[in-house]
Design a protein around this motif. Structure first.
Motif, short mmCIF file in Angstrom:
data_model
loop_
_atom_site.label_atom_id
_atom_site.label_comp_id
_atom_site.label_asym_id
_atom_site.label_seq_id
_atom_site.Cartn_x
_atom_site.Cartn_y
_atom_site.Cartn_z
N ILE A 277 15.19 12.53 -2.64
CA ILE A 277 14.73 11.23 -2.18
C ILE A 277 15.62 10.14 -2.75
O ILE A 277 16.12 10.25 -3.87
N HIS A 278 15.83 9.10 -1.95
CA HIS A 278 16.72 8.00 -2.34
C HIS A 278 16.39 6.81 -1.45
O HIS A 278 16.11 6.98 -0.26
N ALA A 279 16.39 5.62 -2.00
CA ALA A 279 16.14 4.41 -1.21
C ALA A 279 17.12 3.33 -1.61
O ALA A 279 17.43 3.16 -2.78
N VAL A 280 17.62 2.59 -0.60
CA VAL A 280 18.56 1.51 -0.83
C VAL A 280 18.18 0.34 0.07
O VAL A 280 17.95 0.52 1.27
N ASP A 281 18.08 -0.87 -0.49
CA ASP A 281 17.84 -2.08 0.29
C ASP A 281 19.20 -2.57 0.76
O ASP A 281 19.96 -3.19 0.01
N LEU A 282 19.53 -2.29 2.02
CA LEU A 282 20.84 -2.64 2.56
C LEU A 282 20.94 -4.09 3.01
O LEU A 282 22.02 -4.55 3.37
N VAL A 283 19.83 -4.83 3.01
CA VAL A 283 19.86 -6.20 3.49
C VAL A 283 20.32 -7.16 2.39
O VAL A 283 21.35 -7.79 2.48
N ASP A 284 19.53 -7.26 1.32
CA ASP A 284 19.91 -8.20 0.25
C ASP A 284 19.67 -7.64 -1.15
O ASP A 284 19.72 -8.38 -2.12
N THR B 130 6.32 8.31 -6.68
CA THR B 130 5.38 8.85 -7.65
C THR B 130 5.31 10.37 -7.61
O THR B 130 4.74 10.97 -8.50
N ALA B 131 5.88 10.97 -6.59
CA ALA B 131 5.81 12.43 -6.50
C ALA B 131 6.87 12.94 -5.52
O ALA B 131 7.26 12.24 -4.60
N PHE B 132 7.29 14.15 -5.75
CA PHE B 132 8.15 14.85 -4.82
C PHE B 132 7.65 16.28 -4.78
O PHE B 132 7.49 16.92 -5.82
N ARG B 133 7.36 16.77 -3.59
CA ARG B 133 6.79 18.12 -3.47
C ARG B 133 7.51 18.85 -2.35
O ARG B 133 7.75 18.30 -1.28
N ARG B 134 7.83 20.08 -2.60
CA ARG B 134 8.39 20.95 -1.58
C ARG B 134 7.41 22.08 -1.36
O ARG B 134 6.97 22.74 -2.30
N THR B 135 7.04 22.30 -0.11
CA THR B 135 6.10 23.35 0.22
C THR B 135 6.76 24.34 1.17
O THR B 135 7.36 23.92 2.17
N CYS B 136 6.70 25.60 0.88
CA CYS B 136 7.28 26.63 1.74
C CYS B 136 6.16 27.44 2.39
O CYS B 136 5.17 27.77 1.75
N ALA C 172 0.84 -1.19 0.00
CA ALA C 172 0.00 0.00 0.00
C ALA C 172 0.88 1.25 0.00
O ALA C 172 1.95 1.24 0.60
N PRO C 173 0.45 2.31 -0.68
CA PRO C 173 1.25 3.55 -0.70
C PRO C 173 1.37 4.17 0.68
O PRO C 173 0.47 4.05 1.51
N VAL C 174 2.47 4.84 0.91
CA VAL C 174 2.68 5.58 2.15
C VAL C 174 3.31 6.92 1.77
O VAL C 174 4.10 7.00 0.83
N THR C 175 2.94 7.96 2.47
CA THR C 175 3.52 9.28 2.25
C THR C 175 4.59 9.51 3.29
O THR C 175 4.36 9.32 4.49
N LEU C 176 5.78 9.88 2.84
CA LEU C 176 6.89 10.21 3.73
C LEU C 176 7.16 11.69 3.63
O LEU C 176 7.02 12.28 2.56
N GLY C 177 7.55 12.31 4.73
CA GLY C 177 7.81 13.73 4.68
C GLY C 177 8.75 14.19 5.77
O GLY C 177 9.10 13.44 6.68
N ALA C 178 9.14 15.42 5.66
CA ALA C 178 9.97 16.07 6.68
C ALA C 178 9.49 17.51 6.80
O ALA C 178 9.25 18.18 5.81
N THR C 179 9.36 17.94 8.01
CA THR C 179 9.03 19.34 8.29
C THR C 179 10.32 19.99 8.79
O THR C 179 10.90 19.54 9.77
#
Length: 81
Positions: A59-66, A74-80, A7-14
């Motif tokens: 954004i970047h993702a790496v599978d460090l296990v195997d 699907t998207a990258f958004r920056r909001t100010c 299922a999709p999940v939204t990740l973010g940082a404030t």
């Protein structure tokens, strides 16, 4: 943090000087991830010499296990504010 992988999940940082706070959102509910991080010197502008880049985001993702899992962004958004 376990995330359902079908299922999709939204990740973010404030980000607000001097801290960054990461979070994830599922079904409209935002959940903090970890403690606030020091964001004051996350830049190549930090130090004695003059530099120009400033803070960056990406954004970047790496599978460090195997190395068998992949992440689809699907998207990258920056909001100010």
């Amino acid at each position: 943090m376990a995330v359902d992988d079908d299922a999709p999940v939204t990740l973010g940082a404030t980000v607000g000087r001097p801290t960054a706070r990461f979070w994830h959102m599922r079904d409209g509910a935002r959940t903090s991830v970890g403690e606030p991080l020091d964001f004051a010197s996350l830049s190549d502008d930090h130090g004695a010499r003059l530099r120009f880049t400033g803070a960056m985001a990406g954004i970047h993702a790496v599978d460090l296990v195997d190395a068998t899992f992949a992440a689809d962004f699907t998207a990258f958004r920056r909001t100010c504010w």
